[in-house]
Design an enzyme around this catalytic site. Structure first.
Site, PDB file in Angstrom:
ATOM      1  N   HIS A  85       0.837  -1.205   0.000  1.00 17.46           N
ATOM      2  CA  HIS A  85       0.000   0.000   0.000  1.00 17.46           C
ATOM      3  C   HIS A  85       0.877   1.262   0.000  1.00 17.46           C
ATOM      4  O   HIS A  85       0.583   2.235  -0.696  1.00 17.46           O
ATOM      5  CB  HIS A  85      -0.932   0.014   1.200  1.00 17.46           C
ATOM      6  CG  HIS A  85      -1.833  -1.180   1.263  1.00 17.46           C
ATOM      7  ND1 HIS A  85      -2.610  -1.479   2.362  1.00 17.46           N
ATOM      8  CD2 HIS A  85      -2.096  -2.157   0.351  1.00 17.46           C
ATOM      9  CE1 HIS A  85      -3.291  -2.584   2.132  1.00 17.46           C
ATOM     10  NE2 HIS A  85      -2.992  -3.016   0.915  1.00 17.46           N
ATOM     11  N   HIS A 243      -8.919  -2.474  -5.209  1.00 15.65           N
ATOM     12  CA  HIS A 243      -7.856  -2.764  -4.255  1.00 15.65           C
ATOM     13  C   HIS A 243      -6.813  -3.709  -4.864  1.00 15.65           C
ATOM     14  O   HIS A 243      -5.616  -3.558  -4.600  1.00 15.65           O
ATOM     15  CB  HIS A 243      -8.398  -3.373  -2.967  1.00 15.65           C
ATOM     16  CG  HIS A 243      -7.310  -3.542  -1.944  1.00 15.65           C
ATOM     17  ND1 HIS A 243      -6.847  -2.494  -1.177  1.00 15.65           N
ATOM     18  CD2 HIS A 243      -6.550  -4.614  -1.620  1.00 15.65           C
ATOM     19  CE1 HIS A 243      -5.859  -2.913  -0.405  1.00 15.65           C
ATOM     20  NE2 HIS A 243      -5.657  -4.200  -0.658  1.00 15.65           N
ATOM     21  N   ASP A 247      -2.850  -3.061  -5.081  1.00 17.42           N
ATOM     22  CA  ASP A 247      -1.815  -4.031  -4.724  1.00 17.42           C
ATOM     23  C   ASP A 247      -0.835  -4.242  -5.869  1.00 17.42           C
ATOM     24  O   ASP A 247       0.390  -4.307  -5.659  1.00 17.42           O
ATOM     25  CB  ASP A 247      -2.455  -5.376  -4.352  1.00 17.42           C
ATOM     26  CG  ASP A 247      -2.997  -5.417  -2.937  1.00 17.42           C
ATOM     27  OD1 ASP A 247      -2.669  -4.513  -2.140  1.00 17.42           O
ATOM     28  OD2 ASP A 247      -3.742  -6.363  -2.619  1.00 17.42           O
ATOM     29  N   HIS A 270      -0.247 -11.108  -5.094  1.00 19.64           N
ATOM     30  CA  HIS A 270       1.144 -10.723  -4.837  1.00 19.64           C
ATOM     31  C   HIS A 270       2.141 -11.686  -5.477  1.00 19.64           C
ATOM     32  O   HIS A 270       3.132 -11.266  -6.071  1.00 19.64           O
ATOM     33  CB  HIS A 270       1.397 -10.646  -3.336  1.00 19.64           C
ATOM     34  CG  HIS A 270       0.554  -9.623  -2.638  1.00 19.64           C
ATOM     35  ND1 HIS A 270       0.565  -8.294  -2.986  1.00 19.64           N
ATOM     36  CD2 HIS A 270      -0.326  -9.732  -1.613  1.00 19.64           C
ATOM     37  CE1 HIS A 270      -0.275  -7.623  -2.208  1.00 19.64           C
ATOM     38  NE2 HIS A 270      -0.837  -8.477  -1.376  1.00 19.64           N
TER      39      HIS A 270
END
Length: 316
Positions: A85, A243, A247, A270
């Site tokens: 973030h 979101h 990321d 991720h």
């Protein structure tokens, strides 16, 4: 970024601090952001023990974990988790050089988005430095797949993200977000999108030592009835994919330089973001390092390839 490329590197005008708890370890943590010289990059500094001043340069080579968050450094030594973030905010606002002093091992989750980092940097101010910024320009497609999931970089005149997610839960379903990215777009469309999870997963995560600091104040939670249980509801109708875009921006900021190109993913996360970035940077024919050499009124900036040292942050 987007179609707007900045000529010079930047840093903060003054130091600024934020405090909170880590979303996974649940421990209080304080962080101070301070101005840094040109070509410093983003450097995390841990508490000094007198003999050692641990530090980690935010780069793809420093990634050591991608389970539920992005972790930098040595998990058995100095490390910093949940950096995505923060890195997204730095990436979007065009901040190149910052010292990050942290007294813990995980960035504070704050409200679960990047908005409070943006507010902090606005308060500190952004200063332009008299050194040209370099960019990673994607020259050819690079793609990585993992089952039904995939991610790819493609050449593009600007910086663009096209992110698509697909969840079985009807609260999320299939969503996509596609946009060129600059500071204005990030502030308006992405920065406030919060991390999210499922109530049914909480006990399993707690038992594994994760989500110990998670709460309705910093996460969107989907209940057993497939409905969002947060009283305020969603901040964007498609907050979940926004979101995921946030990321992805934070993970790709670990390239060590902004990229000129398009990043696309389907059912990513991720681990896939990091794998795609390393795939790109490991192929010297897939990208080039460029900088702006001139800009004339009414015309696009001219970008030229430049040579780089072997220890450049984007080297894998």
């Amino acid at each position: 970024m987007g179609n707007e490329l900045f000529d010079c590197q930047t840093t903060l005008k003054s130091s600024i601090s934020v405090s909170g708890v880590g979303v996974h370890n649940g421990k209080p943590v304080s962080v101070q952001f301070s101005p840094a010289d040109p070509d410093t990059g983003i450097v995390f500094h841990g508490p000094s023990d007198g003999a050692d001043d641990p530090e980690i340069r935010a780069s793809a080579g420093a990634i050591s974990g991608t389970d539920l968050c992005t972790l930098l450094g040595d998990p058995r030594g100095f490390h910093v988790g949940t950096v995505e973030h923060l890195m997204a905010a730095l990436f979007a606002l065009g901040i190149d050089n910052v010292h990050v002093e942290i007294d813990g091992t995980e960035m504070p989750i704050l409200d679960g988005s990047a908005a409070m980092f943006v507010d902090a940097f606005d308060q500190a101010g952004i200063e332009t430095q008299a050194v040209r910024r370099r960019y990673i320009r994607v020259r050819k497609p690079v793609r990585i797949e993992n089952g039904a999931s995939w991610a790819e970089f493609r050449p593009y005149d600007g910086t663009r993200f096209e992110i698509e997610i697909d969840f079985e839960s009807p609260a999320i379903g299939r969503q996509s977000f596609k946009s060129d990215i600059d500071a204005k777009v990030f502030r308006r469309d992405i920065s406030r999108a919060r991390t999210f999870g499922f109530l049914k997963d909480v006990e399993r995560l707690w038992a594994a030592g994760y989500a110990l600091g998670s709460s309705l104040e910093n996460s969107v939670v989907i209940g057993e009835d497939h409905k969002v249980i947060n009283v305020e509801g969603l901040l964007y109708e498609d907050e979940f994919v926004r979101h995921k875009t946030l990321d992805a921006m934070g993970d790709l900021a670990l390239a060590g330089a902004r990229f000129i190109g398009m990043f696309r993913s389907y059912r990513g996360g991720h681990k896939l973001n990091a794998a795609a970035l390393k795939q790109l940077l490991s192929d010297s024919s897939a990208f080039e390092i460029v900088e702006t050499v001139s800009r004339e009124r009414g015309r696009s900036a001219e970008m030229v390839q430049v040579s780089t040292p072997v220890y450049a942050p984007w080297a894998i």
